[in-house]
Design an enzyme around this catalytic site. Structure first.
Site, mmCIF file in Angstrom:
data_model
loop_
_atom_site.group_PDB
_atom_site.id
_atom_site.type_symbol
_atom_site.label_atom_id
_atom_site.label_comp_id
_atom_site.label_asym_id
_atom_site.label_seq_id
_atom_site.Cartn_x
_atom_site.Cartn_y
_atom_site.Cartn_z
ATOM 1 N N SER A 160 4.341 15.061 -32.505
ATOM 2 C CA SER A 160 5.159 16.143 -31.940
ATOM 3 C C SER A 160 5.672 17.150 -32.959
ATOM 4 O O SER A 160 6.354 18.101 -32.587
ATOM 5 C CB SER A 160 6.345 15.559 -31.172
ATOM 6 N N SER B 189 11.857 16.827 -27.742
ATOM 7 C CA SER B 189 10.417 16.594 -27.822
ATOM 8 C C SER B 189 9.807 16.337 -26.448
ATOM 9 O O SER B 189 8.935 15.480 -26.293
ATOM 10 C CB SER B 189 10.115 15.422 -28.767
ATOM 11 N N LYS C 247 5.017 20.631 -31.963
ATOM 12 C CA LYS C 247 5.888 21.481 -31.149
ATOM 13 C C LYS C 247 6.611 22.547 -31.961
ATOM 14 O O LYS C 247 7.120 23.528 -31.392
ATOM 15 C CB LYS C 247 6.900 20.619 -30.390
#
Length: 373
Positions: free
Chosen positions: A140, A197, A143
């Protein structure tokens, strides 16, 4: 083992090698060799070469070391597309760093992360580095690039976006509190993606970007190049795919640049956030517990985890009067990335040598690799 581009059939019986109490643990190799897990031999970043034969041998060694029970699988290794397909049995994926042999490496700070990099944001001095050229899944941390593109596009924060079936995770089967049909603003989705997240939030942001999801992924890769990142590969906006990969050096570049965006700084370091979904109020918290710790002054951060990536953490923080960029990848254990960050902070705070460029663990990072804002 000879690494050829043809098919290699490796068959063996590992039944009964390992039993932990009454539980039988099974490990799988599928997903270990992603399509774009590349051989690294780069003059710009120093030689790093993961040979197919060495990686295959390491993978098999891990099966023997960690063990498998009732596994009589015959594995087909196609080194052309670098896939490992298990024919029989059920095995869980290994972290790529483990397969590459990075888990056995020790360092002066005894970090649990296979990859680590600590850079002074102002001077570009590298205070600490460990396997910083290794290209691994970043989970993640992806992101952060997703958020950067959305923020830079200056799209309407109040535009309502609906979560659809297309946003449901089919890669890992992860759950989400944002049910199909949930309507939230783009600003709310961005907040949840960066702070908590939230995978469906991140996917919806990419899906609804002008030009569509495929165009968004193309922009992720092209933006990385314009930032001076050499090794990243993005295939989707959440980080659920192990094909989203990068090196610590490139992620330090991304963190340094993203720090210049006030929106990313604010949302990623937010300790908690509530959204109204129908008649319900959903409370979300930051995935990085350090943002609530008064001992830390964090400017921007992002966590990540999938099995193939291990526990990951990137952030900018002020430590002992220095603005530091920290990158930790492939850390084993739920709290190990946090513990590694604490080890680095205590080390910097207690070592007077770190104010000098001649520090024993210091090196210098080329200006081109860290983009100044």
């Amino acid at each position: 083992l000879s690494a050829t581009r043809g098919r290699m059939r490796v068959a063996d019986s590992f039944g009964g090698l390992w039993q932990d109490g009454a539980r039988k643990r099974k490990k799988r190799l599928e997903g270990a060799f992603s399509t774009n897990d590349r051989l690294q031999s780069s003059s710009r970043s120093g030689a790093q070469l993961f040979l197919d034969a060495g990686r295959l041998a390491a993978a098999l060694a891990q099966v023997v070391q960690l063990g498998a029970t009732d596994v009589t699988a015959a594995l087909d290794f196609d080194l052309g597309d670098q896939r490992a397909v298990e024919r029989e049995g059920t095995l869980d994926a290994f972290a790529f760093g483990q397969i590459a042999g990075l888990h056995g490496e020790h360092d002066a700070l005894q970090l649990k992360s296979s990859v680590a990099l600590v850079v002074d944001q102002d001077t570009k001095e590298v205070l600490f580095s460990k396997n910083e050229h290794a290209v691994l899944p970043i989970a993640s941390i992806t992101k952060l690039m997703t958020g950067l593109l959305v923020s830079e596009a200056r799209l309407a924060d109040d535009e309502i976006i609906t979560i659809t079936q297309a946003d449901v995770d089919t890669e890992k089967g992860s759950s989400s509190r944002l049910a199909v049909g949930t309507e939230l603003s783009r600003g709310e989705l961005l907040h949840l993606a960066l702070m908590a997240s939230e995978n469906r939030a991140a996917h919806a942001l990419g899906r609804t970007y002008p030009g569509g999801l495929a165009h968004f992924v193309e922009l992720m890769n092209s933006r990385a190049k314009t930032l001076g990142m050499y090794d990243p590969s993005y295939v989707e906006p959440t980080g659920l795919s192990s094909k989203n990969q990068s090196s610590a050096r490139d992620l330090a570049t991304l963190v340094n640049f993203a720090y210049g965006d006030p929106t990313l700084r604010e949302l990623s370091t937010s300790t908690g956030y509530q959204v109204e979904v129908g008649r319900r109020t959903l409370q979300y918290n930051n995935t990085n517990r350090l943002v609530k710790n008064p001992a830390w002054d964090i400017g921007i951060q992002k966590t990540g985890y999938i099995t193939e990536a291990g526990q990951c953490l990137v952030m900018q923080a002020k430590v002992a009067g220095r603005k530091l960029i920290m990158v930790f990848l492939d850390s084993a254990g739920k709290l190990s990335r946090i513990a590694d960050a604490e080890r680095v902070r205590h080390w910097v705070e207690s070592s007077p040598l770190l104010s000098r460029k001649g520090s024993p663990l210091a090196a210098h990072i080329p200006e081109a690799l860290i983009v100044a804002n």
